[in-house]
Design an enzyme around this catalytic site. Structure first.
Site, PDB file in Angstrom:
ATOM      1  N   HIS A 270      -4.220   8.791  -3.634  1.00 48.29           N
ATOM      2  CA  HIS A 270      -3.518   9.926  -3.030  1.00 48.29           C
ATOM      3  C   HIS A 270      -4.432  11.143  -2.877  1.00 48.29           C
ATOM      4  CE1 HIS A 270       0.457   7.920  -4.459  1.00 48.29           C
ATOM      5  NE2 HIS A 270       0.050   7.458  -3.301  1.00 48.29           N
TER       6      HIS A 270
ATOM      7  N   HIS B 147       2.617  -0.266   4.036  1.00 48.72           N
ATOM      8  CA  HIS B 147       3.337  -0.691   2.825  1.00 48.72           C
ATOM      9  C   HIS B 147       3.719   0.602   2.098  1.00 48.72           C
ATOM     10  CE1 HIS B 147       0.880  -4.136   3.970  1.00 48.72           C
ATOM     11  NE2 HIS B 147       1.691  -4.923   3.274  1.00 48.72           N
TER      12      HIS B 147
ATOM     13  N   SER C  67       2.834   7.959  -1.067  1.00 49.67           N
ATOM     14  CA  SER C  67       2.022   8.243   0.123  1.00 49.67           C
ATOM     15  C   SER C  67       2.849   8.775   1.304  1.00 49.67           C
ATOM     16  CB  SER C  67       1.212   7.013   0.529  1.00 49.67           C
ATOM     17  OG  SER C  67       2.036   5.872   0.683  1.00 49.67           O
TER      18      SER C  67
ATOM     19  N   GLY D  44       4.121  -5.252   6.991  1.00 54.22           N
ATOM     20  CA  GLY D  44       3.036  -4.295   7.182  1.00 54.22           C
ATOM     21  C   GLY D  44       1.890  -4.822   8.024  1.00 54.22           C
TER      22      GLY D  44
ATOM     23  N   ASP E 156      -1.690  -0.540   2.020  1.00 51.18           N
ATOM     24  CA  ASP E 156      -1.589  -0.472   0.551  1.00 51.18           C
ATOM     25  C   ASP E 156      -0.607  -1.543   0.052  1.00 51.18           C
ATOM     26  OD1 ASP E 156      -1.632   0.419  -2.089  1.00 51.18           O
ATOM     27  OD2 ASP E 156      -0.289   2.112  -1.711  1.00 51.18           O
TER      28      ASP E 156
HETATM   29  C1  LIG Z   1       1.674  -0.512  -3.502  1.00 54.77           C
HETATM   30  S1  LIG Z   1       3.309  -0.242  -2.960  1.00 54.77           S
HETATM   31  C2  LIG Z   1       3.148   1.103  -1.849  1.00 54.77           C
HETATM   32  C3  LIG Z   1       2.823   2.411  -2.475  1.00 54.77           C
HETATM   33  C4  LIG Z   1       2.713   3.555  -1.498  1.00 54.77           C
HETATM   34  N1  LIG Z   1       1.820   3.219  -0.388  1.00 54.77           N
HETATM   35  C5  LIG Z   1       2.223   4.809  -2.172  1.00 54.77           C
HETATM   36  O1  LIG Z   1       0.991   5.017  -2.253  1.00 54.77           O
HETATM   37  O2  LIG Z   1       3.045   5.603  -2.634  1.00 54.77           O
HETATM   38  C6  LIG Z   1       3.563  -1.593  -1.854  1.00 54.77           C
HETATM   39  C7  LIG Z   1       4.928  -1.593  -1.173  1.00 54.77           C
HETATM   40  O3  LIG Z   1       4.886  -2.591  -0.152  1.00 54.77           O
HETATM   41  C8  LIG Z   1       6.166  -3.206  -0.060  1.00 54.77           C
HETATM   42  N2  LIG Z   1       5.925  -4.508   0.596  1.00 54.77           N
HETATM   43  C9  LIG Z   1       5.681  -5.712   0.042  1.00 54.77           C
HETATM   44  N3  LIG Z   1       5.389  -6.619   0.984  1.00 54.77           N
HETATM   45  C10 LIG Z   1       5.437  -5.964   2.173  1.00 54.77           C
HETATM   46  C11 LIG Z   1       5.190  -6.340   3.508  1.00 54.77           C
HETATM   47  N4  LIG Z   1       4.826  -7.597   3.815  1.00 54.77           N
HETATM   48  N5  LIG Z   1       5.299  -5.404   4.477  1.00 54.77           N
HETATM   49  C12 LIG Z   1       5.654  -4.127   4.181  1.00 54.77           C
HETATM   50  N6  LIG Z   1       5.901  -3.703   2.931  1.00 54.77           N
HETATM   51  C13 LIG Z   1       5.790  -4.605   1.933  1.00 54.77           C
HETATM   52  C14 LIG Z   1       6.632  -3.277  -1.486  1.00 54.77           C
HETATM   53  O4  LIG Z   1       8.055  -3.383  -1.524  1.00 54.77           O
HETATM   54  C15 LIG Z   1       6.090  -1.972  -2.059  1.00 54.77           C
HETATM   55  O5  LIG Z   1       7.089  -0.959  -1.979  1.00 54.77           O
END
Ligand SMILES: C[S@@+](CC[C@H](N)C(=O)[O-])C[C@H]1O[C@@H](n2cnc3c(N)ncnc32)[C@H](O)[C@@H]1O
Length: 287
Positions: free
Chosen positions: A18, A41, A102, A146, A166
């Site tokens: 971040h 993500h 994020s 994603g 992410d």
């Molecule tokens: C590491 S976290 C994201 C954290 C966020 N980017 C942050 O920095 O605050 C990953 C997220 O991706 C979601 N996720 C998992 N598989 C996914 C996919 N194929 N496409 C989109 N989102 C997905 C999960 O539910 C989770 O909320």
């Protein structure tokens, strides 16, 4: 899809990710032209560090809590200002135990002319995210995978902007999927700025991500690595412990490399866990 970012919110890896997200957006918003922020993500946008998940993991204690306990001074204070001011704004708006994800950071650091596209596949997490961002007409929250979004939504109509990738790193082939998805997106939008977050469990495997992207012909690839050591909590679900985190940046803004060389020594010293933290900045592919 078991991953819940609430367990990890505000940990050392979030601080690292971040802080650079905030710096990149600060660079990109210096020009008036509108930009697009694509978060492939996205997570839920706001996390309560006194919630059940964060309390159980305790990970924020070795992350944002270390900066709260001993705020940075001098050059580190200047470089962390966009990030820490955003954390302070989230607390002022939503309560002192809140940590911004994020999407919230990006929304805070962008302008009325900018647009944000946030992908979150988990329906419950998506609902929470939609609630967290609901007053912001610039934001679109979509339930699209994603990596599909990364291929489909670039180039954005603004023709400038940042993509944060992410993923939860739950699957074994995440590194190779990520590299392939980036290379495909880069063919469609070679001038976009891309930031790919990844865990470091095995250093050589983690470094292979940027190497694979460069080997596919992508230029202007910068690798940032922060290793805090192994003395953290045992991983939920087993496997090797998380010893660090990295960011692979494609088309980083001018000046970001120097800022990384100035900020990473501070982050390594402040967030290190076992007495031997380390950091690296590598230009993996130049102009
Ligand atoms: C590491 S976290 C994201 C954290 C966020 N980017 C942050 O920095 O605050 C990953 C997220 O991706 C979601 N996720 C998992 N598989 C996914 C996919 N194929 N496409 C989109 N989102 C997905 C999960 O539910 C989770 O909320």
């Amino acid at each position: 899809m078991n991953y819940r970012h609430a367990f990890h919110a505000g940990n050392f890896a979030d601080v690292f990710k971040h802080a650079f997200l905030a710096l990149i957006l600060t660079h990109l918003t210096r020009k008036d032209a509108a930009l697009r922020y694509l978060d492939t993500h996205a997570g839920v946008g706001l996390y309560d560090l006194t919630g059940e998940e964060a309390t159980r993991s305790g990970e924020a204690a070795d992350g944002i809590a270390r900066l709260d306990a001993d705020p940075p001074q001098g050059e580190a204070e200047r470089l962390l200002a966009p990030y820490l001011e955003t954390v302070a704004a989230a607390r002022a708006a939503h309560g002192p135990t809140i940590y911004p994800g994020s999407p919230w950071i990006a929304a805070r650091l962008t302008r009325p002319q900018d647009r944000l596209t946030l992908c979150e596949l988990n329906p419950q997490e998506r609902e929470t995210l939609t609630r967290a961002m609901r007053r912001d007409a610039r934001v679109g929250v979509v339930g699209v995978d994603g990596y599909v979004a990364l291929g489909a939504y670039v180039p954005p109509k603004e023709r400038r902007g940042l993509v944060l990738v992410d993923p939860p790193f739950e699957s074994r082939d995440e590194f190779s999927r990520m590299a392939a998805a980036l290379v495909r997106a880069h063919r469609k939008w070679p001038t976009g700025v891309y930031a790919l977050w990844h865990p470091v469990k095995h250093v050589a495997e983690a470094r292979g991500l940027a190497d694979a992207i460069a080997a596919a012909g992508v230029r202007r690839v910068l690798r940032l690595e922060l290793v805090v050591g192994a003395a953290g909590p045992p991983p939920r679900g087993g496997g090797p412990p998380l010893i660090g985190a990295g960011l692979v940046l494609v088309n980083p803004p001018f000046g970001l490399e120097a800022q990384a060389r100035a900020l990473l020594p501070f982050l390594a010293a402040r967030l290190g866990r076992d007495g031997a933290p380390s950091w690296r900045v590598d230009v993996v592919a130049g102009e």
